[in-house]
Motif scaffolding. Structure first.
Motif, PDB file in Angstrom:
ATOM      1  N   LEU A 149      25.558  24.177 -17.715  1.00 32.47           N
ATOM      2  CA  LEU A 149      25.602  22.771 -17.305  1.00 32.47           C
ATOM      3  C   LEU A 149      25.337  21.917 -18.538  1.00 32.47           C
ATOM      4  O   LEU A 149      24.521  22.287 -19.395  1.00 32.47           O
ATOM      5  CB  LEU A 149      24.555  22.518 -16.214  1.00 32.47           C
ATOM      6  N   LEU A 150      26.023  20.782 -18.624  1.00 33.48           N
ATOM      7  CA  LEU A 150      25.942  19.922 -19.809  1.00 33.48           C
ATOM      8  C   LEU A 150      25.445  18.533 -19.414  1.00 33.48           C
ATOM      9  O   LEU A 150      25.582  18.131 -18.248  1.00 33.48           O
ATOM     10  CB  LEU A 150      27.326  19.801 -20.450  1.00 33.48           C
ATOM     11  N   PRO A 151      24.908  17.785 -20.377  1.00 37.00           N
ATOM     12  CA  PRO A 151      24.509  16.399 -20.077  1.00 37.00           C
ATOM     13  C   PRO A 151      25.697  15.626 -19.514  1.00 37.00           C
ATOM     14  O   PRO A 151      26.797  15.698 -20.075  1.00 37.00           O
ATOM     15  CB  PRO A 151      24.089  15.849 -21.444  1.00 37.00           C
ATOM     16  N   GLY A 152      25.487  14.911 -18.416  1.00 35.14           N
ATOM     17  CA  GLY A 152      26.563  14.165 -17.761  1.00 35.14           C
ATOM     18  C   GLY A 152      27.204  14.916 -16.617  1.00 35.14           C
ATOM     19  O   GLY A 152      27.942  14.327 -15.831  1.00 35.14           O
ATOM     20  N   ASP A 153      26.944  16.202 -16.510  1.00 28.15           N
ATOM     21  CA  ASP A 153      27.440  16.951 -15.345  1.00 28.15           C
ATOM     22  C   ASP A 153      26.690  16.499 -14.083  1.00 28.15           C
ATOM     23  O   ASP A 153      25.553  16.010 -14.153  1.00 28.15           O
ATOM     24  CB  ASP A 153      27.231  18.463 -15.524  1.00 28.15           C
ATOM     25  N   ILE A 154      27.354  16.683 -12.948  1.00 24.56           N
ATOM     26  CA  ILE A 154      26.795  16.287 -11.652  1.00 24.56           C
ATOM     27  C   ILE A 154      26.814  17.494 -10.729  1.00 24.56           C
ATOM     28  O   ILE A 154      27.758  18.290 -10.754  1.00 24.56           O
ATOM     29  CB  ILE A 154      27.629  15.135 -11.049  1.00 24.56           C
ATOM     30  N   VAL A 155      25.768  17.622  -9.935  1.00 23.41           N
ATOM     31  CA  VAL A 155      25.731  18.662  -8.903  1.00 23.41           C
ATOM     32  C   VAL A 155      25.755  17.982  -7.537  1.00 23.41           C
ATOM     33  O   VAL A 155      24.939  17.088  -7.271  1.00 23.41           O
ATOM     34  CB  VAL A 155      24.457  19.537  -9.049  1.00 23.41           C
ATOM     35  N   LEU A 156      26.709  18.356  -6.689  1.00 23.65           N
ATOM     36  CA  LEU A 156      26.722  17.906  -5.290  1.00 23.65           C
ATOM     37  C   LEU A 156      26.097  19.002  -4.441  1.00 23.65           C
ATOM     38  O   LEU A 156      26.452  20.171  -4.588  1.00 23.65           O
ATOM     39  CB  LEU A 156      28.141  17.631  -4.778  1.00 23.65           C
ATOM     40  N   THR A 157      25.204  18.603  -3.546  1.00 24.24           N
ATOM     41  CA  THR A 157      24.270  19.560  -2.957  1.00 24.24           C
ATOM     42  C   THR A 157      24.582  19.958  -1.518  1.00 24.24           C
ATOM     43  O   THR A 157      23.738  20.534  -0.843  1.00 24.24           O
ATOM     44  CB  THR A 157      22.853  18.970  -3.049  1.00 24.24           C
ATOM     45  N   GLY A 158      25.799  19.639  -1.063  1.00 21.11           N
ATOM     46  CA  GLY A 158      26.195  20.065   0.283  1.00 21.11           C
ATOM     47  C   GLY A 158      26.087  18.925   1.293  1.00 21.11           C
ATOM     48  O   GLY A 158      25.397  17.932   1.056  1.00 21.11           O
ATOM     49  N   THR A 159      26.808  19.092   2.388  1.00 22.47           N
ATOM     50  CA  THR A 159      26.872  18.027   3.396  1.00 22.47           C
ATOM     51  C   THR A 159      26.208  18.464   4.698  1.00 22.47           C
ATOM     52  O   THR A 159      26.315  19.626   5.094  1.00 22.47           O
ATOM     53  CB  THR A 159      28.345  17.606   3.650  1.00 22.47           C
ATOM     54  N   PRO A 160      25.520  17.521   5.372  1.00 24.02           N
ATOM     55  CA  PRO A 160      25.037  17.812   6.727  1.00 24.02           C
ATOM     56  C   PRO A 160      26.185  17.641   7.722  1.00 24.02           C
ATOM     57  O   PRO A 160      27.296  17.294   7.339  1.00 24.02           O
ATOM     58  CB  PRO A 160      23.963  16.751   6.944  1.00 24.02           C
ATOM     59  N   LYS A 161      25.907  17.855   8.989  1.00 24.24           N
ATOM     60  CA  LYS A 161      26.979  17.775   9.994  1.00 24.24           C
ATOM     61  C   LYS A 161      27.504  16.334  10.119  1.00 24.24           C
ATOM     62  O   LYS A 161      26.885  15.395   9.631  1.00 24.24           O
ATOM     63  CB  LYS A 161      26.472  18.276  11.346  1.00 24.24           C
TER      64      LYS A 161
END
Ligand code: ZN
Length: 222
Positions: free
Chosen positions: A184-196
């Motif tokens: 992972l690099l500076p400026g990268d984004i992690v999306l952590t999943g969606t609820p229902k």
């Protein structure tokens, strides 16, 4: 073509970090796993969106024409400001610039077809502007271990509501696990999943996206 998107803070000031990849996590909330009849994954289910997927959530949200249903998936987005490879929990926590919300726009019919053929999901998940994203709240503005609660209203009706407390894998653990597969690099984004509450968006829908205690923003679908 340059992407005009830049990471921004709550005062709309640019955050001086490059645009990078978006690493997304699937099936991280039990209620969403159940609504799509999926199984709880043994390892985090990971996929990526390229930097060309990033756009402002406050602009109109564009959904592609003639590709079947385009679903909302509202998720906590984590912006990183350090490199991470095989990170420890401590290193992962220290690499978080802050938190925002993103729509992981998903062409559900296309995804269903790809899944049935055992193919990768990029055509359904990684198209241009498939990741509208909010301004980021600095990590320092979030009190210690305070859960992040978020909601999506569509035409003034509550469609999705989630809390970081209800994740199967918490944010820091996800970042650790991701960093063992991808640097992972500076400026990268992690999306952590969606609820229902995923569902098809329609042209002219009015969307209200809020992160409790931090911001609420409105946009529309075109
Ligand atoms: Zn998602």
């Amino acid at each position: 073509v340059d992407n005009p998107y830049q990471h921004r803070d709550l005062n709309a000031e640019p955050i001086i970090l490059p645009l990078g990849k978006v690493v997304c996590v699937g099936r991280n909330y039990l209620d969403h796993i159940q609504e799509l009849n999926n199984a709880v994954p043994e390892q985090a289910l990971l996929f990526m969106k390229p930097s060309t997927a990033l756009c402002y959530l406050s602009s109109p949200v564009f959904i592609p024409k003639n590709h079947g249903a385009c679903h909302n998936e509202l998720e906590i987005a984590v912006l990183l400001d350090r490199s991470l490879k095989n990170a420890s929990l401590e290193q992962a926590k220290n690499a978080i610039w802050g938190y925002g919300l993103a729509l992981d726009l998903t062409l559900r019919d296309v995804q269903g077809e790809l899944k049935s053929q055992g193919h990768p999901w990029e055509r359904a998940k990684s198209f241009d502007a498939s990741c509208p994203i909010s301004p980021f709240v600095a990590h320092s503005q979030i009190l210690n271990d305070q859960p992040l609660q978020f909601a999506l209203q569509v035409n003034d009706e509550l469609r999705q509501q989630g809390s970081s407390e209800n994740m199967i894998r918490d944010i820091a653990s996800l970042i650790v696990e991701i960093s063992h597969s991808f640097t992972l690099l500076p400026g990268d984004i992690v999306l952590t999943g969606t609820p229902k509450g995923v569902g098809a968006l329609q042209v002219d829908d009015k969307l209200t996206v809020s992160l409790a205690g931090h911001f609420s923003l409105e946009t529309s679908v075109i």
